[in-house]
Design a protein around this motif. Structure first.
Motif, PDB file in Angstrom:
ATOM      1  N   ASP A 128       0.823  -1.217   0.000  1.00  0.00           N
ATOM      2  CA  ASP A 128       0.000   0.000   0.000  1.00  0.00           C
ATOM      3  C   ASP A 128       0.856   1.267   0.000  1.00  0.00           C
ATOM      4  O   ASP A 128       0.436   2.300  -0.542  1.00  0.00           O
ATOM      5  N   VAL A 129       2.052   1.214   0.587  1.00  0.00           N
ATOM      6  CA  VAL A 129       2.933   2.386   0.605  1.00  0.00           C
ATOM      7  C   VAL A 129       3.431   2.692  -0.817  1.00  0.00           C
ATOM      8  O   VAL A 129       3.492   3.857  -1.230  1.00  0.00           O
ATOM      9  N   PHE A 130       3.760   1.644  -1.565  1.00  0.00           N
ATOM     10  CA  PHE A 130       4.182   1.830  -2.953  1.00  0.00           C
ATOM     11  C   PHE A 130       3.017   2.379  -3.793  1.00  0.00           C
ATOM     12  O   PHE A 130       3.204   3.271  -4.627  1.00  0.00           O
ATOM     13  N   GLU A 131       1.814   1.818  -3.538  1.00  0.00           N
ATOM     14  CA  GLU A 131       0.629   2.291  -4.271  1.00  0.00           C
ATOM     15  C   GLU A 131       0.372   3.765  -3.987  1.00  0.00           C
ATOM     16  O   GLU A 131       0.061   4.541  -4.898  1.00  0.00           O
ATOM     17  N   ARG A 132       0.506   4.157  -2.724  1.00  0.00           N
ATOM     18  CA  ARG A 132       0.276   5.554  -2.350  1.00  0.00           C
ATOM     19  C   ARG A 132       1.296   6.471  -3.022  1.00  0.00           C
ATOM     20  O   ARG A 132       0.946   7.549  -3.491  1.00  0.00           O
ATOM     21  N   PHE A 133       2.552   6.030  -3.067  1.00  0.00           N
ATOM     22  CA  PHE A 133       3.578   6.846  -3.720  1.00  0.00           C
ATOM     23  C   PHE A 133       3.224   7.089  -5.188  1.00  0.00           C
ATOM     24  O   PHE A 133       3.169   8.232  -5.641  1.00  0.00           O
ATOM     25  N   PHE A 134       2.996   6.020  -5.936  1.00  0.00           N
ATOM     26  CA  PHE A 134       2.717   6.191  -7.364  1.00  0.00           C
ATOM     27  C   PHE A 134       1.403   6.939  -7.592  1.00  0.00           C
ATOM     28  O   PHE A 134       1.284   7.728  -8.542  1.00  0.00           O
ATOM     29  N   ALA A 145      -4.622  -2.542  13.772  1.00  0.00           N
ATOM     30  CA  ALA A 145      -4.995  -1.210  14.267  1.00  0.00           C
ATOM     31  C   ALA A 145      -3.772  -0.312  14.372  1.00  0.00           C
ATOM     32  O   ALA A 145      -3.812   0.873  14.008  1.00  0.00           O
ATOM     33  N   ASN A 146      -2.658  -0.869  14.841  1.00  0.00           N
ATOM     34  CA  ASN A 146      -1.419  -0.088  14.933  1.00  0.00           C
ATOM     35  C   ASN A 146      -0.907   0.285  13.552  1.00  0.00           C
ATOM     36  O   ASN A 146      -0.375   1.374  13.346  1.00  0.00           O
ATOM     37  N   TYR A 147      -1.049  -0.640  12.598  1.00  0.00           N
ATOM     38  CA  TYR A 147      -0.606  -0.357  11.228  1.00  0.00           C
ATOM     39  C   TYR A 147      -1.387   0.825  10.665  1.00  0.00           C
ATOM     40  O   TYR A 147      -0.805   1.753  10.085  1.00  0.00           O
ATOM     41  N   GLU A 148      -2.705   0.793  10.856  1.00  0.00           N
ATOM     42  CA  GLU A 148      -3.533   1.882  10.327  1.00  0.00           C
ATOM     43  C   GLU A 148      -3.197   3.208  11.007  1.00  0.00           C
ATOM     44  O   GLU A 148      -3.132   4.251  10.364  1.00  0.00           O
ATOM     45  N   ALA A 168       1.861  -6.318   8.532  1.00  0.00           N
ATOM     46  CA  ALA A 168       2.467  -6.204   7.199  1.00  0.00           C
ATOM     47  C   ALA A 168       2.831  -7.588   6.671  1.00  0.00           C
ATOM     48  O   ALA A 168       2.667  -7.873   5.479  1.00  0.00           O
ATOM     49  N   ASP A 169       3.289  -8.457   7.565  1.00  0.00           N
ATOM     50  CA  ASP A 169       3.701  -9.808   7.209  1.00  0.00           C
ATOM     51  C   ASP A 169       2.477 -10.691   6.925  1.00  0.00           C
ATOM     52  O   ASP A 169       2.208 -11.085   5.786  1.00  0.00           O
ATOM     53  N   PHE A 170       1.690 -10.982   7.956  1.00  0.00           N
ATOM     54  CA  PHE A 170       0.583 -11.934   7.821  1.00  0.00           C
ATOM     55  C   PHE A 170      -0.623 -11.352   7.098  1.00  0.00           C
ATOM     56  O   PHE A 170      -1.324 -12.046   6.372  1.00  0.00           O
ATOM     57  N   GLY A 171      -0.888 -10.064   7.314  1.00  0.00           N
ATOM     58  CA  GLY A 171      -2.093  -9.456   6.765  1.00  0.00           C
ATOM     59  C   GLY A 171      -1.969  -8.998   5.327  1.00  0.00           C
ATOM     60  O   GLY A 171      -2.893  -9.169   4.527  1.00  0.00           O
ATOM     61  N   LEU A 172      -0.834  -8.399   4.986  1.00  0.00           N
ATOM     62  CA  LEU A 172      -0.655  -7.839   3.639  1.00  0.00           C
ATOM     63  C   LEU A 172       0.154  -8.740   2.721  1.00  0.00           C
ATOM     64  O   LEU A 172       0.103  -8.611   1.501  1.00  0.00           O
TER      65      LEU A 172
END
Length: 488
Positions: free
Chosen positions: A62-68, A131-134, A208-212
């Protein structure tokens, strides 16, 4: 006419910043001391094999998607992403490994099969991690690290105790099986510190590991670099390779006036350094450096690494694209990195075989192998030591995966502390920057804007938000936003 800005270094943070600044109308030139772009994410090719020299994990898509998206683009405009299944595999002993599925429900089932009752604890842990990730992605990591107040909002106040507990305590509260504990403690190694020194809030890495999930850009991580360079070029960014910065030139008012590049003076209005922070300050007169040698010596740095890039003349069995070898004492190795720096007695190590899932990285019927041993930064580095440790990990690899591979080595190239120093001017040859411990988080990290030199800024893994590829993209945005705010 836009202001002139030179960016030192061409890693992820520099490339991200170059795009944002060019979009805002600055005349941007990126200077790279090496002969190819990408910083630590360069590429190595030999005899039909292709290796990423540095980063090899694609997490937090999602961080890469947000950048582009900030430029009206998508990652798929530049490279193809494949989700890895399994995401990775962890060896604990001979013929004893656990594969981490790309599906969260299957991960819960695996935990339950290893330790009955653990699935419900894992679900609760991952809910907290999500929740912490968000919170981190929405509210924290895009802040410039100027004030402690950046960390204060209703969401973070509710989680304040997590900043004063640790990942280790949180993981071990309910999970008792050693293998499952190591799997849950592993992701914070990307933050460059021991689980016992990393705030519990950083469990968002487990989401980031298990969820994404774990992804792979077809053609390697360098495809992301190529995509960013392509985007930057389309925005008007200029690039110079073999451009070594010898000095940052200032005037009597402590304003940046220019750079000395390969012995030649270049005038500029602003400088942003994505190169090693400590090294960048050595390019200034001593009285203009914010941080003393004593300051740097006291900081907790992420590990260095001994890396091997190996071409095999056959396919490797009983391993996955990403394979971790945790068959030795996790805590002992960590102690020999952080507490009593020395070459590790029995190191954990990591192996990456991109050619298992990506046919572009090795000739047909052959395998591209990337091996990594985390090391203390600043330790002795000799060819003899490198060779001894290659033998150590090959012995274990063969035994653990029940196959012979050494006779199939076509070539190998190593990269270690000395190379990090020479190629990247890296402080003590560290590989990942400064660790994200409690006292090195957010506003407690080295500042993006120099407090002593006007018009000098920093980006990358020694400033906010910290180590890793997604944080580097974010750092580039934060730095460009601050420059734009102060100079537009």
């Amino acid at each position: 006419m836009g202001k002139e800005i030179y960016i030192i270094g061409s890693g992820f943070s520099s490339l991200a910043a170059s795009c944002y600044l060019s979009k805002e109308g600055y005349n941007v030139t990126v200077l790279e001391k090496n002969d190819t772009l990408g910083g630590r994410a360069r590429q190595f090719k030999k005899e039909g094999f292709t290796f990423d020299l540095g980063p090899s994990w694609y997490w937090m898509p999602d961080v890469f998607e947000r950048f582009f998206a900030d430029f009206g683009k998508k990652p798929s405009d530049y490279y193809i992403l494949d989700k890895l299944s399994p995401g990775y595999e962890v060896y604990f002993g001979e013929n004893d490994s656990i594969k981490i599925s790309d599906k969260i429900e299957e991960i819960y089932e695996m935990f339950e099969s290893v330790e009955p009752g653990s699935a419900k604890h894992l679900k609760s842990f991952i809910d907290s991690a999500k929740a912490n990730y968000e919170t981190a992605i929405k509210d924290l990591v895009y802040k410039p690290g100027i004030s402690p107040l950046e960390l204060v909002n209703s969401t973070t106040i509710a989680r304040v105790t997590q900043f004063f507990s640790t990942i280790r305590k949180q993981v071990r509260k309910n999970i008792k099986n050693d293998k499952l504990i190591e799997i849950l403690e592993f992701p914070v190694l990307f933050l460059g510190a021991k689980p016992s020194n990393t705030p519990a809030f950083y469990n968002f890495m487990n989401y980031a590991d298990f969820g994404l999930g774990t992804w792979h850009p077809r053609g390697g991580m360098f495809k992301v670099i190529e995509g960013m360079v392509s985007l930057a070029t389309s925005l008007g960014v200029k690039f110079q390779v073999d451009a070594n910065v010898d000095k940052i030139i200032t005037d009597g008012n402590n304003d940046v006036r220019g750079l000395l590049v390969n012995g030649k003076e270049i005038k500029t209005d602003l400088v942003l350094s994505g190169a090693d922070y400590h090294h960048t300050e050595t390019l200034l007169n001593e009285n203009l450096r914010q941080y003393s040698e004593k300051y740097w010596a006291k900081k907790t740095f992420a590990p260095s690494s001994l890396l091997f890039y190996v071409g095999f003349d056959k396919k490797i069995e009983n391993a996955s694209h990403h394979t971790l070898f945790f068959d030795t004492d996790f805590d002992k190795h960590a102690e020999e990195i952080y507490d009593n720096p020395k070459w590790p007695t029995a190191p954990l190590f990591y192996a990456n075989f991109t050619s298992m899932t990506d046919k572009t990285s090795a000739p047909e019927g052959k395998e591209a192998g990337f091996f990594l041993i985390p090391l203390a930064p600043g330790i002795e580095d000799t060819e003899e030591l490198r060779e001894a440790y290659f033998e150590k990990i090959m012995n274990r690899f063969e035994k653990l995966t029940n196959q012979e591979v050494r006779k199939s080595v076509i070539f190998k190239r190593s990269f270690c502390v000395k190379d990090f120093e020479q190629e990247y001017n890296s402080y003590k040859g560290n590989a990942y920057g400064m660790a994200n411990t409690l006292l090195q988080t957010a506003f407690l990290r080295p500042k993006i804007k120099s407090s002593k030199v006007n018009n000098l800024y920093f980006t990358g893994q020694l400033t906010v938000p910290g180590p890793g590829v997604p944080p580097a993209l974010i750092s580039g945005k934060i730095a460009s936003d601050l420059i734009n705010k102060n100079h537009k």
